[in-house]
Write a protein that holds these residues in place. Structure first.
Motif, short mmCIF file in Angstrom:
data_model
loop_
_atom_site.label_atom_id
_atom_site.label_comp_id
_atom_site.label_asym_id
_atom_site.label_seq_id
_atom_site.Cartn_x
_atom_site.Cartn_y
_atom_site.Cartn_z
N ASP A 277 -2.27 5.09 -3.09
CA ASP A 277 -1.75 6.19 -2.19
C ASP A 277 -1.28 5.62 -0.74
OD1 ASP A 277 -0.94 8.76 -1.86
OD2 ASP A 277 -2.75 9.32 -1.26
N GLY A 278 -1.43 3.96 -0.85
CA GLY A 278 -0.79 3.33 0.18
C GLY A 278 0.65 2.97 0.05
N ASN A 279 1.23 2.27 0.82
CA ASN A 279 2.30 1.73 0.99
C ASN A 279 2.83 0.34 0.26
OD1 ASN A 279 4.95 0.93 2.55
ND2 ASN A 279 5.25 2.99 2.91
N ARG A 280 4.01 0.30 -0.35
CA ARG A 280 4.20 -0.99 -0.83
C ARG A 280 4.48 -2.04 0.07
NH1 ARG A 280 9.53 -2.78 -0.81
NH2 ARG A 280 11.07 -1.60 0.30
N ASP B 134 -8.49 4.28 -0.35
CA ASP B 134 -9.28 5.21 0.11
C ASP B 134 -9.96 6.23 -1.19
OD1 ASP B 134 -8.88 4.55 2.72
OD2 ASP B 134 -7.36 6.09 3.02
N LYS B 135 -9.16 5.99 -2.31
CA LYS B 135 -9.58 6.67 -3.54
C LYS B 135 -10.84 6.02 -3.84
CE LYS B 135 -5.94 9.25 -3.63
NZ LYS B 135 -5.98 10.58 -3.39
N ILE B 136 -11.46 4.93 -3.43
CA ILE B 136 -12.88 4.53 -3.94
C ILE B 136 -14.09 5.56 -3.59
CG2 ILE B 136 -13.28 3.22 -1.80
CD1 ILE B 136 -14.22 1.62 -4.92
N THR B 137 -13.71 6.15 -2.51
CA THR B 137 -14.71 7.17 -2.33
C THR B 137 -14.90 8.33 -3.53
OG1 THR B 137 -13.07 8.57 -1.17
CG2 THR B 137 -14.27 7.06 0.16
N ARG B 138 -14.08 8.34 -4.21
CA ARG B 138 -14.08 9.39 -5.54
C ARG B 138 -15.07 8.88 -6.57
NH1 ARG B 138 -11.92 11.65 -1.89
NH2 ARG B 138 -9.85 12.82 -2.04
N VAL B 139 -15.37 7.40 -6.40
CA VAL B 139 -16.17 7.01 -7.55
C VAL B 139 -17.64 6.95 -7.05
CG1 VAL B 139 -16.26 4.85 -9.08
CG2 VAL B 139 -13.92 5.41 -8.09
#
Length: 168
Positions: free
Chosen positions: A31-34, A109-114
């Motif tokens: 979800d970040g930028n290239r 930031d998706k690490i918080t979903r794990v």
């Protein structure tokens, strides 16, 4: 001398403000930028290869150079492939190798979903499925592979079986 110090302090204040004001899409990982892929590579100790353009998306492969101290004279490997859409948003990542990658870099930031208990480096299999994150990790003590993606960000016609590391 006072004028020089005042200028330095002003610059420091501006940089600090920018740090907190920058848009969220400037972060690395899913979800970040290239534009942050080079930062991902540096954090992981990898080198980014050329960008490959596909139908509606692009990929870049990051590899661990054999000369890296992390490779232990070529005995350890890590390859990461990051996928981004035409707008530059990273929607998927895949990895494989004998070194486990830092998932906090790849997932952003998706690490918080794990759940934290699932992030053990000794875990041999992990499957996380939420509406905004799909994560699969498999491996042994000598080899790990995995992929992660944001289901709502997949480009039209993109298949999840494409989220893998391609052998050179």
């Amino acid at each position: 001398m006072k004028k020089k110090r005042r200028i330095v302090l002003s610059i420091a204040r501006v940089l600090l403000c920018l740090f907190f004001v920058l848009p969220g899409n400037a972060r690395a990982g899913l979800d970040g930028n290239r534009t942050q892929i080079a930062a991902d590579a540096q954090k992981l100790g990898l080198v980014a290869g050329p960008v490959t353009n596909e139908n509606g998306y692009s990929t870049v492969t990051l590899t661990l150079p054999a000369t890296s101290p992390l490779s232990m004279n070529g005995r350890k490997t890590l390859t990461v492939r990051e996928f981004f859409d035409t707008g530059g948003t990273i929607f998927a990542v895949a990895w494989e190798g004998s070194l486990p990658p830092d998932l906090s870099v790849l997932l952003g930031d998706k690490i918080t979903r794990v759940p934290q208990k699932n992030l053990s480096p000794y875990r041999h299999q992990l499957l996380v499925q939420t509406p905004d994150l799909k994560l699969r990790v498999i491996g042994t003590a000598r080899f790990r592979a995995g992929n992660a993606w944001i289901p709502t960000r997949l480009p039209p016609g993109f298949r999840t079986d494409q989220i893998r590391v391609l052998a050179p």
